[in-house]
Motif scaffolding. Structure first.
Motif, PDB file in Angstrom:
ATOM      1  N   SER A 303      30.149   7.271   9.077  1.00  0.00           N
ATOM      2  CA  SER A 303      29.453   8.158   8.151  1.00  0.00           C
ATOM      3  C   SER A 303      28.026   7.640   8.024  1.00  0.00           C
ATOM      4  N   SER A 305      24.170   7.790   6.310  1.00  0.00           N
ATOM      5  CA  SER A 305      23.371   8.300   5.199  1.00  0.00           C
ATOM      6  C   SER A 305      21.911   8.049   5.542  1.00  0.00           C
ATOM      7  N   GLU A 331      24.289  16.400   9.988  1.00  0.00           N
ATOM      8  CA  GLU A 331      25.434  16.291   9.066  1.00  0.00           C
ATOM      9  C   GLU A 331      25.623  14.873   8.513  1.00  0.00           C
ATOM     10  N   GLY A 333      26.599  12.042   5.854  1.00  0.00           N
ATOM     11  CA  GLY A 333      27.628  11.934   4.819  1.00  0.00           C
ATOM     12  C   GLY A 333      27.011  11.900   3.433  1.00  0.00           C
ATOM     13  N   SER A 334      25.787  11.371   3.331  1.00  0.00           N
ATOM     14  CA  SER A 334      25.036  11.463   2.083  1.00  0.00           C
ATOM     15  C   SER A 334      23.561  11.301   2.405  1.00  0.00           C
ATOM     16  N   GLN A 371      22.223  20.304   2.040  1.00  0.00           N
ATOM     17  CA  GLN A 371      23.108  19.144   2.186  1.00  0.00           C
ATOM     18  C   GLN A 371      24.432  19.316   1.445  1.00  0.00           C
ATOM     19  N   GLU A 372      24.383  19.991   0.312  1.00  0.00           N
ATOM     20  CA  GLU A 372      25.587  20.063  -0.528  1.00  0.00           C
ATOM     21  C   GLU A 372      26.816  20.597   0.198  1.00  0.00           C
ATOM     22  N   GLN A 375      28.212  18.040   2.754  1.00  0.00           N
ATOM     23  CA  GLN A 375      28.981  16.938   2.159  1.00  0.00           C
ATOM     24  C   GLN A 375      30.344  17.406   1.676  1.00  0.00           C
ATOM     25  N   ARG A 376      30.341  18.600   1.058  1.00  0.00           N
ATOM     26  CA  ARG A 376      31.598  19.149   0.570  1.00  0.00           C
ATOM     27  C   ARG A 376      32.585  19.323   1.730  1.00  0.00           C
ATOM     28  N   ASN A 379      33.795  15.949   3.080  1.00  0.00           N
ATOM     29  CA  ASN A 379      34.770  15.384   2.145  1.00  0.00           C
ATOM     30  C   ASN A 379      36.089  16.138   2.207  1.00  0.00           C
ATOM     31  N   ARG A 409      32.435   6.379   0.594  1.00  0.00           N
ATOM     32  CA  ARG A 409      32.565   7.543  -0.286  1.00  0.00           C
ATOM     33  C   ARG A 409      33.199   7.102  -1.595  1.00  0.00           C
ATOM     34  N   HIS A 437      30.132  15.099  -4.100  1.00  0.00           N
ATOM     35  CA  HIS A 437      29.698  13.696  -4.179  1.00  0.00           C
ATOM     36  C   HIS A 437      30.839  12.706  -4.386  1.00  0.00           C
TER      37      HIS A 437
END
Ligand code: SAH
Ligand code: F3S
Length: 473
Positions: A303, A305, A331, A333-334, A371-372, A375-376, A379, A409, A437
């Motif tokens: 992942s 970031s 993409e 992960g954060s 980004q939201e 991440q969703r 996850n 995460r 998140h």
């Protein structure tokens, strides 16, 4: 004459992991001298504000905070107030002029001198201790480790990159690597103490080199290999990596050592080559993509970031769109995105063509909006799986606890009749729900069955969190 010697202290921390560790070093030195940490700043005889100056907003908050601490001093004149961290280094004498009741200013490279500085204050002086003296490695002794799940180890101090937007090379000074034998000794000590996760720290952590060996000595890939090989290191992470310095041998370490966490913070800053060039980053977006591809090949579950700056001087709509496209394509992960903030002493403000604040705001919102859902979705892929979680402590809601997956995460889970897991325990959680998140789940072990993590040596190893440390980050 009354004895003004402080008996208690409180350290408030802003900013990055390096500041977090510096606060632990300050606390360690003070506790060695018999001072006790307090839970509230208002109760302490010595208040330290460990500050961050990376963006202007953070710096402004520091001064309003110092204003609040001055009020304590008006009630109890014996209270000593010290400004530490990056604002201290940058402002020096100016901070003493600006804040009349401030007793001392201590730069990040002078943390080891805290006791001498306090002694000078007690002798009636107002002290400015800034600049970059020769590093003394024993300054890394007596660290009061806060929390019990991650053991942070500094491996490189300072930074030589001079990215045109960044104040860090001015506040943390030139790059200095610590010796491998000292680093390994510290890691072994932390493992003996009961830590399971080790986090190596540096502004450009992957630029580590054995000091005094030029270009031929051991590099960060060698160091990773050695640290990953220390028995008891269950999770190994490192921040922050500089993309240009990430070599194929470092990528290979991810493939070769399962205990190197499949997580990497790799700040890209922009998706546009022209902006990267104006930032002085020294790599192209194509080389960044190639690095990401090789990391994903070496460790498919990795992942990533990143950090991004929007509204850098002269950033056009087209340049920004490239950053947005990159966010969608890679993409992460954060992601941590910031509006550009001009910093004193850096080169970027001289480039001119400042971007309108409202435009920069809009760009920031567009990055977050892109980004939201990514991440969703990432996850969501974990829902239904059983994941090993390193417990970090209590959750925000009553009756819940939190932890981190090996990909870093955040996972929240209810006690569900279990005795609370200790910070630093490794447990298994069944993931039931994904948010953008964090993940929500339940422990897989039954409360009526003994939990294996509780039988480990570590469970018999009491460790103290330090109430005198508050991390704002
Ligand atoms: N290597 C460091 C970088 C420190 S600054 C590290 O450990 O993370 C952290 C992040 O803040 C940078 O990656 C950058 O995205 C952001 N930043 C730095 N200077 C900035 C500025 N002047 N304005 C806005 N964001 C900035
Ligand atoms: Fe700052 Fe660039 Fe160094 S972002 S910390 S100057 S790598």
């Amino acid at each position: 004459m009354t004895d003004r010697r402080p008996r208690s202290f409180f350290v408030e921390t802003w900013g990055c992991q390096m500041n977090e560790l510096d606060s632990q070093r300050l606390a360690g030195k003070l506790m060695e001298q018999g001072l006790l940490p307090t839970r509230e700043s208002s109760e302490a005889d010595l208040i330290l504000l460990n500050s961050c100056s990376v963006r202007e907003k953070a710096e402004q908050k520091v001064y309003s905070r110092l204003g609040m601490y001055r009020q304590f001093k008006q009630k109890r004149p014996e209270v000593l107030i010290g400004l530490c961290g990056c604002v201290a280094q940058e402002a020096g004498e100016r901070a003493l002029k600006r804040v009349p009741d401030l007793d001392f200013v201590l730069g990040p490279a002078r943390v080891g001198e805290i006791l001498d500085v306090v002694a000078d204050c007690l002798a009636g002086k107002r002290v400015v201790a800034t600049g970059f003296p020769e590093e003394r490695d024993h300054d890394f002794d007596s660290i009061s480790r806060d929390g019990t799940y991650k053991g942070m180890v500094t491996i490189v101090e300072g930074c030589n990159k001079n990215c045109t937007f960044c104040i860090v090379p001015l506040t943390r000074g030139p790059e200095r690597s610590r010796r491998m034998d000292r680093i390994l000794a510290e890691v072994e000590h932390l493992i003996d103490y009961g830590f399971r996760e080790i986090e190596l720290l540096g502004q450009t952590v992957n630029h580590w080199r054995e000091p005094g060996t030029g270009d031929r000595g051991p590099d960060f890939a060698d160091l990773l290999e050695r640290v990953a090989g220390v028995p008891g290191v269950e999770r190994l992470r490192f921040v922050t990596s500089y993309p240009r310095d990430f070599t194929p041998r470092m990528v290979e370490q991810f493939a070769g050592h399962p205990n190197i966490s499949p997580y990497l913070h790799l700040p890209v800053q922009s998706g546009s080559n022209s902006v990267l060039q104006r930032m002085g980053r020294g790599y192209t977006i194509e080389s960044y993509y190639a690095l990401v591809a090789s990391l994903r090949e070496a460790r498919p579950e990795i992942s990533l970031s990143t950090d991004l700056i929007v509204g850098f001087p002269g950033e056009t709509d087209d340049e920004f769109e490239r950053t947005l496209d990159m966010v969608i394509e890679l993409e992460f992960g954060s992601l941590f995105a910031f509006k550009y903030s001009p910093r004193p002493g850096t080169a970027a403000p001289r480039l001119g063509n400042a971007v309108d604040m409202a435009v920069a705001d809009q760009r920031l919102q567009r990055i977050f909006a892109a980004q939201e859902p990514i991440q969703r979705r990432l996850n969501q892929q974990l829902v239904g799986s059983r994941i090993e979680v390193l417990v970090t402590g209590w959750g925000k809601r009553p009756g819940t606890q939190s932890g981190r997956t090996s990909c870093h995460r955040v996972v929240h889970f209810p006690l569900d009749g279990h005795e609370a897991a200790k910070s630093g325990d490794l447990i298994e959680v069944h993931i039931e729900k994904a948010l953008a998140h964090s993940l929500l789940g339940r422990r897989t072990d039954r409360p009526d069955r003994p939990d294996r993590s509780r039988d480990s040596d570590q469970a018999n190893h009491p460790r103290q969190a330090s109430p005198g440390l508050s991390v704002v980050a």
